[in-house]
Design an enzyme around this catalytic site. Structure first.
Site, PDB file in Angstrom:
ATOM      1  N   ARG A 103       0.806  -0.999  -0.089  1.00  0.00           N
ATOM      2  CA  ARG A 103       0.023  -0.019   0.298  1.00  0.00           C
ATOM      3  C   ARG A 103       0.260   1.426  -0.543  1.00  0.00           C
ATOM      4  NH1 ARG A 103      -3.078   1.918  -2.805  1.00  0.00           N
ATOM      5  NH2 ARG A 103      -4.335   0.056  -2.044  1.00  0.00           N
ATOM      6  N   LYS A 170       4.857  38.051   0.260  1.00  0.00           N
ATOM      7  CA  LYS A 170       3.548  38.158  -1.179  1.00  0.00           C
ATOM      8  C   LYS A 170       3.297  39.630  -0.290  1.00  0.00           C
ATOM      9  CE  LYS A 170       2.380  33.855  -2.391  1.00  0.00           C
ATOM     10  NZ  LYS A 170       1.310  33.090  -2.744  1.00  0.00           N
TER      11      LYS A 170
END
Length: 286
Positions: A103, A170
């Site tokens: 998995r 930003k």
């Protein structure tokens, strides 16, 4: 195999160790209870839909880190275009080890291949321009290493890896700092005081802000955030090659080509890592 510089063997080893601890814990009791410890087995990685394969090298490392006695044969390569029915690898050895690692291998490969496939698809849309496709920090916590690796495998560029390896000023940084000049000057002063030599990128939202960055100078990149095409083309004219330009914000598969044709150098697309469908892959005994 050639890898991006942030991908050290130590970091990959630590990721695998933590991922196995999360999934296996004190034991895979389904396997421990049903499979004799001496049972041997073989399995192969089956590709079930077209795409770009990513994570094969990682899969091999997962298998061998969990059980060095396993034999792993890589049939295909990372970055290779695949079709349904292709076999990516074969693994042979302890059946229990194969079952326990199955998995984790699939989770990594399915997601990485989905990202590499999307990156490749978007790159094809802008290959006639100079613009280069980049990822962002919009990644899954604790899986960024692999997601950015997948972008790289798919032919994209990796933007800064994290907050520590590049400065990106930003809109909120600029607003809190008191404007673009203050944000740039304070950042440069701080970096100098700490002896840091980091690239600086400044986000701009208007042509006035682009002009402010040009007047202050001393940066490495200018980001054009959520600008329309006409404004973006005007910004390209204003900057005139003085700084590399990155287009960002609201970039979709539908408008990517138009943005690239505005003349920017880079286009960052958060959807490469946060809105991607995993590629259908399975591991089957044979």
């Amino acid at each position: 195999m050639n890898r991006p510089n942030y991908l050290s063997s130590e970091k990959i080893h630590l990721f695998i160790q933590q991922a196995l601890q999360e999934d296996v814990g004190d034991g895979d009791h389904s396997t421990l209870g049903s499979i004799p410890s001496h049972r041997k087995g073989k399995a192969q990685l089956l590709i079930k839909e077209p795409g770009i394969l990513a994570g094969l090298e990682l899969a091999q490392m997962i298998f061998l880190q969990y059980d060095p006695e396993l034999k792993v044969e890589l049939i295909l390569s990372d970055g290779q275009e695949v079709q349904a029915g292709d076999i990516g690898l074969r693994v042979e050895g302890s059946a229990a080890s194969i079952l326990t690692t199955e998995r984790l291998v699939l989770n990594c490969m399915q997601r990485m291949s989905g990202i590499a496939t999307k990156t490749h698809q978007l790159n094809q849309l802008i290959k006639h321009t100079k613009a280069k496709l980049m990822d962002t920090r919009k990644t899954t916590p604790n899986f960024r290493l692999m997601e950015k690796w997948a972008v790289w495998i798919g032919g994209g560029l990796n933007h800064r890896f994290a907050l520590y390896d590049m400065v990106m000023l930003k809109d909120n940084h600029i607003d809190f700092a008191g404007g673009i000049p203050a944000a740039i000057q304070q950042t440069k002063s701080s970096l100098k005081s700490k002896g840091l030599n980091l690239k600086i990128e400044v986000e701009t939202r208007t042509l006035d802000e682009v002009q402010q960055v040009l007047e202050v100078g001393g940066v490495d990149f200018i980001m054009l955030d959520n600008m329309d095409y006409a404004t973006m083309r005007k910004a390209v004219e204003m900057v005139a090659g003085k700084y590399p330009l990155e287009a960002s914000g609201g970039i979709t598969e539908e408008n990517l080509k138009d943005v690239a044709e505005c003349g920017v150098d880079f286009i960052s697309v958060g959807a490469l890592t946060h809105q991607v469908k995993s590629l259908d892959i399975s591991l089957k005994a044979f």
